[in-house]
Motif scaffolding. Sequence first.
Motif, mmCIF file in Angstrom:
data_model
loop_
_atom_site.group_PDB
_atom_site.id
_atom_site.type_symbol
_atom_site.label_atom_id
_atom_site.label_comp_id
_atom_site.label_asym_id
_atom_site.label_seq_id
_atom_site.Cartn_x
_atom_site.Cartn_y
_atom_site.Cartn_z
ATOM 1 N N HIS A 126 -48.948 -3.032 4.936
ATOM 2 C CA HIS A 126 -48.113 -3.266 6.099
ATOM 3 C C HIS A 126 -48.665 -2.409 7.241
ATOM 4 O O HIS A 126 -48.997 -1.235 7.028
ATOM 5 N N PHE A 127 -48.738 -2.950 8.443
ATOM 6 C CA PHE A 127 -49.198 -2.188 9.604
ATOM 7 C C PHE A 127 -48.015 -2.006 10.555
ATOM 8 O O PHE A 127 -47.520 -2.974 11.144
ATOM 9 N N ILE A 128 -47.559 -0.757 10.669
ATOM 10 C CA ILE A 128 -46.384 -0.413 11.476
ATOM 11 C C ILE A 128 -46.825 0.602 12.527
ATOM 12 O O ILE A 128 -46.963 1.796 12.242
ATOM 13 N N PRO A 129 -47.040 0.187 13.799
ATOM 14 C CA PRO A 129 -47.733 1.031 14.775
ATOM 15 C C PRO A 129 -46.869 1.988 15.591
ATOM 16 O O PRO A 129 -47.254 2.368 16.686
ATOM 17 N N THR A 130 -45.720 2.391 15.088
ATOM 18 C CA THR A 130 -44.961 3.464 15.743
ATOM 19 C C THR A 130 -44.516 4.446 14.671
ATOM 20 O O THR A 130 -44.198 4.043 13.537
ATOM 21 N N ALA A 134 -43.740 12.066 18.093
ATOM 22 C CA ALA A 134 -42.444 11.751 17.486
ATOM 23 C C ALA A 134 -41.734 12.965 16.912
ATOM 24 O O ALA A 134 -40.514 12.918 16.699
ATOM 25 N N THR A 135 -42.474 14.062 16.672
ATOM 26 C CA THR A 135 -41.854 15.163 15.933
ATOM 27 C C THR A 135 -41.724 16.478 16.702
ATOM 28 O O THR A 135 -40.762 17.221 16.481
ATOM 29 N N TRP A 136 -42.672 16.822 17.579
ATOM 30 C CA TRP A 136 -42.579 18.139 18.196
ATOM 31 C C TRP A 136 -43.067 18.215 19.638
ATOM 32 O O TRP A 136 -42.638 19.085 20.389
ATOM 33 N N PHE A 137 -43.934 17.297 20.048
ATOM 34 C CA PHE A 137 -44.593 17.468 21.333
ATOM 35 C C PHE A 137 -43.632 17.345 22.521
ATOM 36 O O PHE A 137 -43.749 18.094 23.505
ATOM 37 N N ASP A 154 -52.044 1.708 11.661
ATOM 38 C CA ASP A 154 -52.844 0.607 12.209
ATOM 39 C C ASP A 154 -54.103 0.511 11.358
ATOM 40 O O ASP A 154 -54.220 1.171 10.324
ATOM 41 N N ARG A 155 -55.041 -0.308 11.773
ATOM 42 C CA ARG A 155 -56.232 -0.532 10.944
ATOM 43 C C ARG A 155 -57.225 0.628 10.986
ATOM 44 O O ARG A 155 -58.189 0.637 10.228
#
Length: 303
Positions: free
Chosen positions: A225-229, A105-108, A197-198
């Motif tokens: 809260h589980f937010i997977p992105t 999400a940031t550099w790759f 995630d978990r």
Amino acid sequence: MRFQMDHLHALVAVLEEGTFEAAARRLRVTASAVSQRIKAMEQIAGQVLVQRVTPVTTTAAGDVVLRYARQMQLLEADTTRALDDDLLHSGKRSIALAVNADSLATWFLEALAALPPRVDVVFTISREDQEHTTNLLRAGTVMAAVTSTPEPVQGCRSEKLGIMRYRAVCSPGFRDRWLGGIAAPWRLAGVPVVNFDRRDLLQDDFFRRAVGQDLDTPGQAAPRHFIPTSADFARAVALGLGWGLLPEQQCLAEIARGDLVELAPAQPVDVPLYWQRWNLDSELLDDVTDAVRSAAATRLHAL
């Protein structure tokens, strides 16, 4: 063992597509032909290579042959590139990579976008936690990976990329509602937290180092809260659903504007990242490695 190239292509296609029928469509043959190629490989190996489930998965022996198949595909692509003969091109070359969500999400992607036009390739990227990307390397699913493991997987080489620095943050509204207006780690026990995630232990590890106790204590489990992105994780924190650790690339500007509040400015969390790739002479893989190394040098802290 002498596997034929069309057999190896069939194995890769079955594993990537998930079914014999989908692999057949990709290879422009019948599903029966694909099945026969896999059976021929299993007769040569003397072992079952794939589990006939949906989606198709490899056995332990299949992992070994899959890795060999991908290596042969890479060598074939490099040979085609060296010959530069249009008659040999059956489509774009493909490289399978594993990358953790925050790097993705940031550099790759900047690294891949910076590849020169002569590197005519498409990418299949598996998003996985940086602590688990080596499993995909070991299984032969990917050719290279961003990982937090410095020790090279067997058959791979490893090099330092840099440090991804995280900051513990929350929204001003969250601070006022849940922390009594005081942004401090010791106030975080029992308040909502955002996890990817978990398997995401980053927040728990931060709290344990900062406060000296577990985030979940008997009778006082933190609501999660589980937010997977990665992007939605950052947005959830900004919207005040909970506190969490964000990469500096996703929070420094927001902290400066006052949209996010830092909970422990003197206690950032540093996650070292490494690049592991097959220990195989490949001009194509060298080009990708150079691009990743260059992007990491400008976007990550020195390791």
